[in-house]
Design an enzyme around this catalytic site. Structure first.
Site, PDB file in Angstrom:
ATOM      1  N   ASP A  66       0.782  -1.235   0.000  1.00 21.69           N
ATOM      2  CA  ASP A  66       0.000   0.000   0.000  1.00 21.69           C
ATOM      3  C   ASP A  66       0.816   1.289   0.000  1.00 21.69           C
ATOM      4  OD1 ASP A  66      -1.575  -2.194   0.609  1.00 21.69           O
ATOM      5  OD2 ASP A  66      -2.875  -1.116   1.970  1.00 21.69           O
ATOM      6  N   GLU A  84       1.459  -9.922  11.357  1.00 19.84           N
ATOM      7  CA  GLU A  84       1.286  -9.532   9.952  1.00 19.84           C
ATOM      8  C   GLU A  84       2.630  -9.261   9.295  1.00 19.84           C
ATOM      9  OE1 GLU A  84      -1.311  -6.224   7.367  1.00 19.84           O
ATOM     10  OE2 GLU A  84      -1.224  -6.105   9.565  1.00 19.84           O
TER      11      GLU A  84
END
Length: 435
Positions: free
Chosen positions: A174, A398
């Site tokens: 992102d 993550e």
């Protein structure tokens, strides 16, 4: 690598990884992690299928099949499928507004209007190879859907041979520095008021900034206003970037799609033509200034100048390019944990902020497997060992700091558990050697 984990209870870690897959299972699909990501994500789901293949082959196939239940009529597979309402997530289906999108057709699953790195064919191929007898019929049923997905990519996103993104979220990376120049060209005037939900789940210093998010939402509104018409977006959007992640995962998946065609007795001519075009496009991403593959802003023609983990997906793509080895070796030498998502010596490096530095298990899986296939055994072993050590010492986070291993982002993360079961665990290594 097993020597590094001699004091680790591998069986307990294997069990925890299996528990995480079950924890995040919503019946036919998994969420990346509860709260932060409550829907089905495209490449997350493909990795979940890979993880399930280590414990339940039938469930692995169901994961991928559910992902393709949201495929649009034009072949696009969205990056998010909104199977169930969840008001705690932003931006939800009302913001994306894809109900009457060009090319969507009558798909019953609410979705976003962009895609994600197309690893599905490659990982479905690995699921099939784990048990060909059980997967033959399911591969045959999935093949035309995979073919349609790749046909859409080649038609809508491969005008230079390299594969472009129309939104940073589409690359899966992102807030990577790769997009900084292109994002600076997005003036977020007119962005409707919004409340972020991600920073309510995760420390804001580990997430993209508000300035990034304003531009993300502007691009969503831009696409929505054009009914997600690919031609209009290509012609009018200030953001169009040729991306190594999309390009290399597409090239590898296309090669694997050709292998499927041969097994199934299907004509692979069109697919082989795609491979040749994608190989030509990959060369346009070679940046001699950094000695590695790089993102390119198609609106300016400029390289990003960003040495990242995506730079080293070239071997996963099947390219046998020794030119990239010196940059890889130098990056490994200056990184306590491999592979950082951005060069630790770069001025934009941030060891905890999402894709501006942290290590991601899924990128290590792709890069490390590619290195091994290319004969870069020492580098592949290093990437695999670091991935195992990060998980063993810090849990199924993550992502992780490449400096000190600090776990960051969401916890009990599906794709980190999947990568452990399929690749990083010493149990997975023993199974692969036995095979």
């Amino acid at each position: 690598m097993t020597d590094i984990l001699t004091d680790i209870d591998v069986a307990a870690l294997d069990a925890e990884a299996r528990r995480i897959l079950e924890l995040n299972d919503r019946g036919g699909y998994t969420v990346p992690t509860d709260g932060l990501y409550p829907y089905q994500w495209n490449w997350d789901s493909a990795f979940a299928g890979l993880g399930f293949a280590a414990v339940n082959n039938d469930r692995a196939w169901t994961e991928v099949e559910t992902l393709f239940s949201g495929q649009w009529d034009n072949g696009m597979v969205p990056h998010i499928l909104f199977h169930r309402p969840d008001p705690g997530y932003f931006p939800g289906p009302d913001v994306w507004g894809t109900e009457d999108a060009v090319g969507r057709g009558a798909c019953a699953v609410a979705s976003s209007g962009i895609s994600q790195p197309p690893v599905a064919a490659s990982l479905a191929w690995r699921i099939y190879r784990a048990d060909p007898a059980a997967g033959a019929d399911r591969l045959r049923a999935l093949f035309p859907k995979l073919l349609a997905y790749h046909r859409w990519i080649m038609a809508a996103r491969a005008e230079t041979g390299a594969v472009v993104i129309t939104h940073p979220w589409e690359a899966g990376r992102d807030n990577a520095p790769d997009w900084d120049e292109a994002m600076a060209g997005v003036d977020p005037v007119g962005v409707q008021p919004y409340t972020r939900r991600d920073t309510g789940h995760v420390d804001p210093r580990m997430r993209p900034t508000k300035e990034d998010y304003d531009r993300y939402i502007w691009l969503v509104q831009f696409g929505r206003d054009r009914k997600w018409d690919e031609a209009a977006i290509a012609a009018e959007s200030p953001f169009r970037v040729a991306d190594p992640t999309m390009s290399f995962t597409t090239l590898r998946s296309t090669r694997d799609l050709a292998a499927m065609a041969e097994v199934l007795g299907e004509d692979a001519g069109e697919i082989r033509n795609w491979v040749a075009r994608l190989e030509e496009g990959a060369e346009t991403l070679w940046n001699p200034g950094i000695g590695a593959y790089d993102a390119k802003n198609l609106r300016t023609g400029n390289f990003a100048g960003s040495l990242s983990n995506a730079s080293f997906l070239c071997w996963w793509a099947g390219l046998r390019d020794d030119r990239a080895v010196p940059a890889l070796d130098a990056l490994l030498a200056r990184s306590p944990f491999a592979l950082p998502s951005h060069d630790p010596e770069g001025p934009k490096f941030d060891h905890l902020r999402y894709w501006r530095g942290p290590v991601w298990g899924v990128m290590n899986y792709l890069a490390g497997n590619g290195m091994e296939e290319a004969g870069l055994a020492e580098q592949a072993d290093r990437v695999r060992a670091d991935t195992a050590r990060l998980i063993a010492e810090n849990g199924f986070a993550e992502y992780f700091s490449p400096i000190d291993g600090t776990p960051a982002g969401g916890a009990t993360f599906t794709w980190t558990a999947a990568v452990w079961l399929a690749w990083a665990s010493p149990s997975a290594i023993r199974g692969q050697k036995k095979d």
